[in-house]
Structure formats: C-alpha cells, structure tokens
Design a protein around this motif. Structure first.
Motif, short mmCIF file in Angstrom:
data_model
loop_
_atom_site.label_atom_id
_atom_site.label_comp_id
_atom_site.label_asym_id
_atom_site.label_seq_id
_atom_site.Cartn_x
_atom_site.Cartn_y
_atom_site.Cartn_z
N TYR A 73 0.87 -1.25 0.01
CA TYR A 73 -0.10 -0.10 -0.14
C TYR A 73 0.93 1.15 -0.10
N ASP A 74 0.29 2.54 -0.55
CA ASP A 74 0.72 3.56 -0.48
C ASP A 74 -0.44 4.45 0.20
N LEU A 159 8.12 8.11 3.48
CA LEU A 159 8.44 8.68 2.22
C LEU A 159 8.61 10.09 2.35
N ASP A 171 3.65 10.45 4.19
CA ASP A 171 3.47 9.53 3.21
C ASP A 171 4.09 8.49 3.42
N SER A 173 4.75 3.81 2.75
CA SER A 173 4.78 2.87 1.81
C SER A 173 4.75 1.51 2.69
N THR A 205 -1.28 -1.17 -3.94
CA THR A 205 -0.49 -1.35 -5.29
C THR A 205 0.21 -2.54 -5.78
#
Length: 295
Positions: A73-74, A159, A171, A173, A205
């Motif tokens: 996932y993001d 991120l 953000d 990941s 993702t």
C-alpha cells in the motif's frame, strides 16, 4: 489471452476508484463480463483505490488458492486528529497540537510497527462479531471491542513528511500480511506520538503477484476487457505438471493419482490439450486433488 466470452474462466485485475465499494466494483465487472459468477479477494474500503483481484466463473474458486496474502500500500497518515473511523471518512473526535512532533520521533515510532506485531483492527472493520459486521454494530450505536491479532508488516517506509499549521501529513509505503489494517497503523502511530492520527489516502499497489501494472480501471475495461485466462494464472502461480489422457480422465473425476513425483504444496495439472484441470498435492505415494476445475 484469447477471445473472451461470458463463460470464460479467468482473473481480472481492477484499479478500483475512490468512493466505490468493492461490492459495487464486482457488480460492474459482472455486467462487463456478462456473467453472474464473479468474486473478489481482499476487500478495499470505499475511500481506497488500487488493486482489486476478481475471479470469473470457475476462477472464483481459484482465488482461495492463489498466494494473495501479501499486499502493498501507499498511504497518507495525518497526525493531529482522531476520527471515528480512523480515516478521513469519519468525524473528528479529538485534536491535538503537533508542533512538538519531530521527523525523528515519527521514524522511531514507525519502526516499532515493523515485523510481527499485535494489532487491534479498526472498530469499523468488516470483522464479524457474533455474526454481525463490526461496522454495522458501530453504526447501530453499539460499543465494539475487537481482539488483537498478529499480523506482519515487512516494510513501513516513511517517504515524505509535510508540516502544516495544525497537522502533519506522512506519506508511507507498506508491505504487510493479510488482515493488516493500514487505518489501524495510522491510529496507533498517532496515539504513540500523543497527537492522534488517521488515514487520509490509501492506494493498494499489489496483491500477491498482481500489481498496478496488471490493473485496469473500469473505464478501460469497458473499452477493452483485459483478462487473464485461468490456465495462464495457474501456470504462472504453481508448478506445472502435464498428464496423459488416462490421467486426465482420472483427474476430471477427482481420483488420486499414484506414483507421481510432485513438489511439496500444490501443483497445477494440465491435460495434453493444455487445459488446466486441477490442483493436486502429494500425500505419500499418491497425489490427491485440492480443487478440480473441470467436470
């Protein structure tokens, strides 16, 4: 890929849009494919976007045998506010100033959630409590307390960190096992930092070996229905074993096959014409079916 007909067995990888339930996506795929036999693996919340794996016809039964437990996932986590749903869909129940939160503190707090962890799912999850979905009980005004479960977060990368007047957006990941709630990661990170947190964006993702490169939007599928035949999926997922005509006849009725030297785990069995027949696994000197896909 072959010509698609409503009776074709295969997999469709959808790039789910925001604001739509997984159930609605399946209904759309059902209409596009012209078949009622459509199922999916790994429900996504309406707010979330990204990879949703759907099975068509006999491939709905294959979904349970595919290695779909690992997901990526993001996401964006907002610090400074707690919501009723642990994401932006809910109402804010409390806020806290974030001016004392440093990037180093965020990274240290996130590190504690890497590896095998104990996680209490979000109260507004689809987990059943005494036969009723947790989110349905919450909507009915009930207090819901879910038990902690063990999940694995193999990657939790920070991120980017963006600082506002009353909030901090992060953000991230994440790679994780099935059953991991990214909303709960956001909630717990905020709680550990003492300011509260919730999820504001989520994009899946990857599910197993299916990633965004293989995914298509519903609009794209309406223009060109891209699908993966069940035989191609089976051959790329499991070891392949090609049987003779006599063995194929036995497989079609689900009979054990003696004397086959199959690898541990499941093997995809194909007949001389290249038709995918079944999944078999070794049991001592014989191979037995775990699922037969032809009659």
């Amino acid at each position: 890929m072959g010509d698609f007909t409503p009776s074709s067995d295969g997999i469709v990888v959808v790039d789910k849009p925001a604001g739509m339930t997984s159930h609605t996506v399946v209904a759309r795929v059902r209409r596009l494919a012209g078949t009622r036999k459509v199922g999916h693996a790994g429900t996504l919340d309406p707010m979330a976007t990204g990879v949703l794996v759907a099975g068509l016809n006999r491939a709905t039964r294959l979904l349970g045998h595919l290695q779909l437990a690992d997901k990526s996932y993001d996401a964006t986590i907002r610090l400074g506010a707690v919501t009723t749903t642990d994401d932006a869909e809910g109402s804010v129940v409390s806020t806290a100033p974030v001016d004392g939160v440093t990037v180093e503190a965020i990274r240290t707090a996130a590190a504690a959630y890497r590896g095998e962890i104990s996680q209490i799912p979000s109260a507004v999850s689809a987990i059943k409590v005494d036969g009723k979905r947790a989110y349905e009980r919450v909507r009915a005004g009930e207090e819901v307390e879910l038990k902690a479960r063990t999940v694995t977060v193999s990657r939790y990368d920070i991120l980017e960190v963006r600082v506002g007047d009353t909030w901090i957006d992060i953000d991230v990941s994440v790679d994780c096992s099935s059953g991991t709630y990214i909303r709960a990661l956001a909630r717990d990170l905020g709680a550990d930092l003492g300011v509260g947190g919730h999820l504001t964006a989520l994009r899946r993702t990857r599910v197993g070996s299916f990633d965004l490169k293989a995914a298509h939007t519903l609009e794209e599928l309406a223009e060109d229905f891209v699908w993966l035949p069940i035989a191609d999926v089976a051959a790329s997922t499991f070891p392949r074993y090609d049987v003779d005509v006599e063995q194929a006849t036995a497989i079609r009725t689900g009979r054990p096959l003696p004397g086959l030297n199959l690898a541990p785990g499941q093997t995809a069995m194909f007949d001389p014409t290249g038709t995918f027949l079944a999944l078999y696994e070794p049991h001592g000197p014989v191979a037995k079916p775990t699922a037969v896909f032809v009659g």
